[in-house]
Write a protein that holds these residues in place. Structure first.
Motif, PDB file in Angstrom:
ATOM      1  N   GLN A 279       0.873  -1.182   0.000  1.00 33.15           N
ATOM      2  CA  GLN A 279       0.000   0.000   0.000  1.00 33.15           C
ATOM      3  C   GLN A 279       0.906   1.227   0.000  1.00 33.15           C
ATOM      4  OE1 GLN A 279      -2.181   0.982   3.599  1.00 33.15           O
ATOM      5  NE2 GLN A 279      -4.004   1.520   2.427  1.00 33.15           N
ATOM      6  N   ILE A 280       1.316   1.649  -1.179  1.00 31.87           N
ATOM      7  CA  ILE A 280       2.308   2.721  -1.241  1.00 31.87           C
ATOM      8  C   ILE A 280       1.684   4.097  -1.003  1.00 31.87           C
ATOM      9  CG2 ILE A 280       3.896   1.409  -2.672  1.00 31.87           C
ATOM     10  CD1 ILE A 280       2.921   2.971  -5.089  1.00 31.87           C
ATOM     11  N   THR A 281       0.365   4.169  -1.063  1.00 30.78           N
ATOM     12  CA  THR A 281      -0.323   5.405  -0.704  1.00 30.78           C
ATOM     13  C   THR A 281      -1.762   5.102  -0.318  1.00 30.78           C
ATOM     14  OG1 THR A 281      -0.937   7.640  -1.441  1.00 30.78           O
ATOM     15  CG2 THR A 281      -1.034   5.878  -3.078  1.00 30.78           C
ATOM     16  N   LYS A 282      -2.311   5.945   0.553  1.00 31.93           N
ATOM     17  CA  LYS A 282      -3.736   5.876   0.873  1.00 31.93           C
ATOM     18  C   LYS A 282      -4.519   6.933   0.102  1.00 31.93           C
ATOM     19  CE  LYS A 282      -3.230   4.093   5.612  1.00 31.93           C
ATOM     20  NZ  LYS A 282      -3.581   4.333   7.043  1.00 31.93           N
ATOM     21  N   ASP A 283      -3.803   7.737  -0.648  1.00 34.83           N
ATOM     22  CA  ASP A 283      -4.420   8.876  -1.330  1.00 34.83           C
ATOM     23  C   ASP A 283      -4.983   8.471  -2.689  1.00 34.83           C
ATOM     24  OD1 ASP A 283      -5.238  11.450  -1.680  1.00 34.83           O
ATOM     25  OD2 ASP A 283      -3.252  12.274  -2.106  1.00 34.83           O
ATOM     26  N   CYS A 284      -5.976   9.212  -3.140  1.00 34.14           N
ATOM     27  CA  CYS A 284      -6.549   8.996  -4.468  1.00 34.14           C
ATOM     28  C   CYS A 284      -7.020  10.334  -5.021  1.00 34.14           C
ATOM     29  CB  CYS A 284      -7.724   8.013  -4.402  1.00 34.14           C
ATOM     30  SG  CYS A 284      -8.357   7.557  -6.044  1.00 34.14           S
ATOM     31  N   ASN A 285      -6.889  10.500  -6.324  1.00 31.67           N
ATOM     32  CA  ASN A 285      -7.316  11.747  -6.956  1.00 31.67           C
ATOM     33  C   ASN A 285      -8.720  11.648  -7.549  1.00 31.67           C
ATOM     34  OD1 ASN A 285      -6.404   9.928  -8.900  1.00 31.67           O
ATOM     35  ND2 ASN A 285      -5.786  11.528 -10.330  1.00 31.67           N
ATOM     36  N   PHE A 286      -9.368  10.502  -7.384  1.00 31.90           N
ATOM     37  CA  PHE A 286     -10.738  10.304  -7.845  1.00 31.90           C
ATOM     38  C   PHE A 286     -11.687  10.227  -6.650  1.00 31.90           C
ATOM     39  CE2 PHE A 286     -10.592   8.181 -12.324  1.00 31.90           C
ATOM     40  CZ  PHE A 286      -9.756   9.189 -12.774  1.00 31.90           C
ATOM     41  N   LYS A 287     -12.948  10.532  -6.916  1.00 35.13           N
ATOM     42  CA  LYS A 287     -14.012  10.248  -5.957  1.00 35.13           C
ATOM     43  C   LYS A 287     -15.077   9.467  -6.719  1.00 35.13           C
ATOM     44  CE  LYS A 287     -17.194  12.280  -2.570  1.00 35.13           C
ATOM     45  NZ  LYS A 287     -16.743  11.430  -1.464  1.00 35.13           N
ATOM     46  N   CYS A 288     -15.026   8.158  -6.584  1.00 38.62           N
ATOM     47  CA  CYS A 288     -15.949   7.283  -7.308  1.00 38.62           C
ATOM     48  C   CYS A 288     -17.181   7.022  -6.457  1.00 38.62           C
ATOM     49  CB  CYS A 288     -15.262   5.967  -7.669  1.00 38.62           C
ATOM     50  SG  CYS A 288     -13.784   6.205  -8.693  1.00 38.62           S
ATOM     51  N   ARG A 289     -18.327   7.053  -7.089  1.00 34.06           N
ATOM     52  CA  ARG A 289     -19.585   7.017  -6.351  1.00 34.06           C
ATOM     53  C   ARG A 289     -19.786   5.729  -5.569  1.00 34.06           C
ATOM     54  NH1 ARG A 289     -24.277   5.417 -10.533  1.00 34.06           N
ATOM     55  NH2 ARG A 289     -25.543   5.962  -8.739  1.00 34.06           N
ATOM     56  N   TYR A 290     -19.192   4.625  -6.020  1.00 34.07           N
ATOM     57  CA  TYR A 290     -19.393   3.335  -5.365  1.00 34.07           C
ATOM     58  C   TYR A 290     -18.203   2.920  -4.490  1.00 34.07           C
ATOM     59  CZ  TYR A 290     -16.976   2.487  -9.747  1.00 34.07           C
ATOM     60  OH  TYR A 290     -16.111   2.578 -10.805  1.00 34.07           O
ATOM     61  N   CYS A 291     -17.197   3.749  -4.402  1.00 33.22           N
ATOM     62  CA  CYS A 291     -15.978   3.375  -3.666  1.00 33.22           C
ATOM     63  C   CYS A 291     -16.188   3.504  -2.161  1.00 33.22           C
ATOM     64  CB  CYS A 291     -14.809   4.246  -4.111  1.00 33.22           C
ATOM     65  SG  CYS A 291     -13.280   3.876  -3.213  1.00 33.22           S
ATOM     66  N   GLY A 292     -15.986   2.399  -1.459  1.00 30.59           N
ATOM     67  CA  GLY A 292     -16.136   2.415  -0.009  1.00 30.59           C
ATOM     68  C   GLY A 292     -15.064   3.220   0.690  1.00 30.59           C
ATOM     69  N   PHE A 293     -13.915   3.415   0.036  1.00 27.49           N
ATOM     70  CA  PHE A 293     -12.819   4.158   0.651  1.00 27.49           C
ATOM     71  C   PHE A 293     -12.953   5.664   0.452  1.00 27.49           C
ATOM     72  CE2 PHE A 293     -10.177   0.244  -0.718  1.00 27.49           C
ATOM     73  CZ  PHE A 293     -10.805  -0.517   0.247  1.00 27.49           C
ATOM     74  N   ALA A 294     -13.823   6.060  -0.454  1.00 23.12           N
ATOM     75  CA  ALA A 294     -13.970   7.486  -0.756  1.00 23.12           C
ATOM     76  C   ALA A 294     -15.006   8.160   0.132  1.00 23.12           C
ATOM     77  CB  ALA A 294     -14.354   7.677  -2.220  1.00 23.12           C
ATOM     78  N   ASN A 295     -15.657   7.362   0.978  1.00 21.89           N
ATOM     79  CA  ASN A 295     -16.700   7.907   1.847  1.00 21.89           C
ATOM     80  C   ASN A 295     -16.359   7.594   3.296  1.00 21.89           C
ATOM     81  OD1 ASN A 295     -18.707   8.643  -0.353  1.00 21.89           O
ATOM     82  ND2 ASN A 295     -18.345   6.474  -0.773  1.00 21.89           N
ATOM     83  N   SER A 296     -16.478   8.562   4.157  1.00 22.77           N
ATOM     84  CA  SER A 296     -16.096   8.402   5.558  1.00 22.77           C
ATOM     85  C   SER A 296     -17.181   7.660   6.325  1.00 22.77           C
ATOM     86  CB  SER A 296     -15.830   9.779   6.194  1.00 22.77           C
ATOM     87  OG  SER A 296     -14.793  10.439   5.525  1.00 22.77           O
TER      88      SER A 296
END
Length: 455
Positions: free
Chosen positions: A102-119
């Motif tokens: 896991q070289i980063t926890k960051d992402c430049n996208f916000k995908c509507r179905y992504c569980g990691f993009a929502n707190s």
């Protein structure tokens, strides 16, 4: 007195017809309504009591004949135990061959179905946290020491979006190339394709990276699901142009090393999306369709119940499950006396996930919770925990030994984890068992239709 010799079978009906699935022979038999009633009685009182009835009816004699021929066995498994249990120490010491960083926890996208993009507070979230070179180097060194008996090694880069930390990815690759001089190295990565510059593409091609592009389809689909986190704009034009760079400039690499992984939301046209990617030049084997509703390791009962009467299977998860279970149904080998359900790997051997802090987990799909950790760079493998995870079936041993769906079972250890209690519980394992039975019954009913049609 409760009979302890009840047969390991499953009775079911489909489209007005009656069936029994025999677990030992891994076979579906079509039966009559009267046979169904007789077998229901066997299930209630057990085989010994049933054989002592000495009834005159033809159906009774038919069932007795099946029992005497070896059908309706009450005992198949003596002990639930992973067949590799006694080799776990050796496997962890020298056979580890798949590392996910896991070289980063960051992402430049916000995908509507992504569980990691929502707190949600349930799973990890995207954060501006990168793995350090120290953690990365120690991880590669750990793989080197624990892969002595492996003929090759796999090194994967995971995010977030891994190319946000390309400099570390590059450094790890160059270090690994110098370290593993006698082993073949397979590099792989899933990327949203937005950061594929000419420099990065050239590097990936040179090092023969197997890359999976997270692109969902044409512009009207991609931009609905995947937007840039910084401004909410659509991502299609950027990723499409980057895709063309690879296809046009490196056609041989594209054919051999590039795949696409569209995420399909229920209601979208599976065939339309599949055709779109084929028109872009992807071969069938290069297209891996994913379903937005499933985690990839979890079979949810409601999915199978809601599609129980489908004439044509279009749901991606259902298609994949049906193909897997077809393979299982065709395999008529005996179930061993010492048995453990599928789905459970030897954590750390099949895949070793290292998070940005150097903590070990069984794979990248699992929740990063303390009770699911299997060690760390500082402490090494937690052998006791790994052995317990590998033998998670022991939590429900009595049920597993009598389960009619044992051949189809694919319970991952993560499904046995109670999120609120942060521990493995029998209750959570039982829920996973119920889901597996629902999945298996869904398959058997569809298989029964094919059998009647002579396929």
């Amino acid at each position: 007195m409760i009979a302890n010799d009840k047969p390991i079978i499953k009775l079911f009906t489909k489209s007005g017809h009656y069936y029994v699935y025999d677990t030992y022979f891994n076979t579906i038999l079509e039966i009559t309504n009267l046979h169904y009633k007789e077998l229901s009685l066997v299930n209630d009182i057990g085989i010994t009591a049933y054989l002592s009835l000495s009834k005159k009816e033809k159906e009774y004699n038919d069932i007795c004949m099946l029992i005497h021929k070896g059908f309706m066995k009450p005992n198949i498994v003596d002990r639930v135990e992973n067949s590799l249990s006694k080799y776990i120490n050796q496997l962890l010491n020298s056979c580890v061959n798949d590392l996910v960083l896991q070289i980063t926890k960051d992402c430049n996208f916000k995908c509507r179905y992504c569980g990691f993009a929502n707190s949600t507070g349930i799973d990890r979230n995207h954060e501006k946290i990168n793995m350090s070179w120290d953690i990365a180097k120690r991880s590669i060194d750990f793989l080197y020491r624990h892969s002595r008996d492996a003929s090759l090694v796999n090194i994967a880069f995971y995010g977030g979006e891994p190319l946000l930390n390309f400099q570390l990815l590059k450094k790890i690759t160059e270090y690994s190339n110098g370290l593993f001089k006698t082993k073949k190295i397979y590099y792989r990565m899933t990327t949203n394709a937005s950061l594929l510059t000419d420099e990065i593409i050239s590097f990936l091609v040179h090092n023969k990276f197997h890359i999976s592009l997270s692109i969902d389809g044409p512009e009207e689909i991609q931009n609905v699901h995947r937007s840039f986190k910084i401004n909410g704009n659509g991502t299609f034009s950027v990723v499409y142009n980057n895709f063309l760079k690879i296809k046009n400039n490196y056609p041989d690499y594209f054919d051999s090393y590039v795949k696409v992984m569209p995420v399909i939301v229920d209601g979208e046209d599976y065939n339309y999306i599949l055709k779109y990617f084929k028109n872009l030049g992807f071969d069938q084997k290069q297209i891996k369709m994913l379903n937005a509703e499933l985690s990839g390791i979890d079979f949810r009962a409601d999915v199978y119940e809601s599609h129980a009467d489908d004439k044509a299977i279009k749901n991606v998860a259902l298609l994949e499950a049906a193909n897997k279970m077809d393979s299982v149904y065709q395999n008529k080998q005996n179930i061993p006396k010492i048995w453990h359900h599928n789905g459970t790997c030897i954590p750390g051997v099949k895949r070793l996930f290292v998070d940005t802090d150097g903590v070990f987990f069984p794979c990248e799909k699992i929740l990063l919770r303390d009770n699911l950790s299997i060690g760390s760079l500082d402490c090494g493998f937690d052998i006791t925990r790994i052995k317990n995870m590998a033998n998670i079936g022991k939590m429900t041993e009595n049920r597993c030994k009598k389960c009619w769906a044992m051949r189809f079972c694919e319970i991952c250890v993560s499904q046995c984890n109670d999120i609120e209690q942060c521990e493995f519980t029998v209750n959570q394992k039982e829920h996973a068992c119920q889901d597996q039975e629902t999945k298996a019954l869904w398959y058997l009913k569809n298989r029964a239709i094919l059998i009647r049609q002579g396929e």
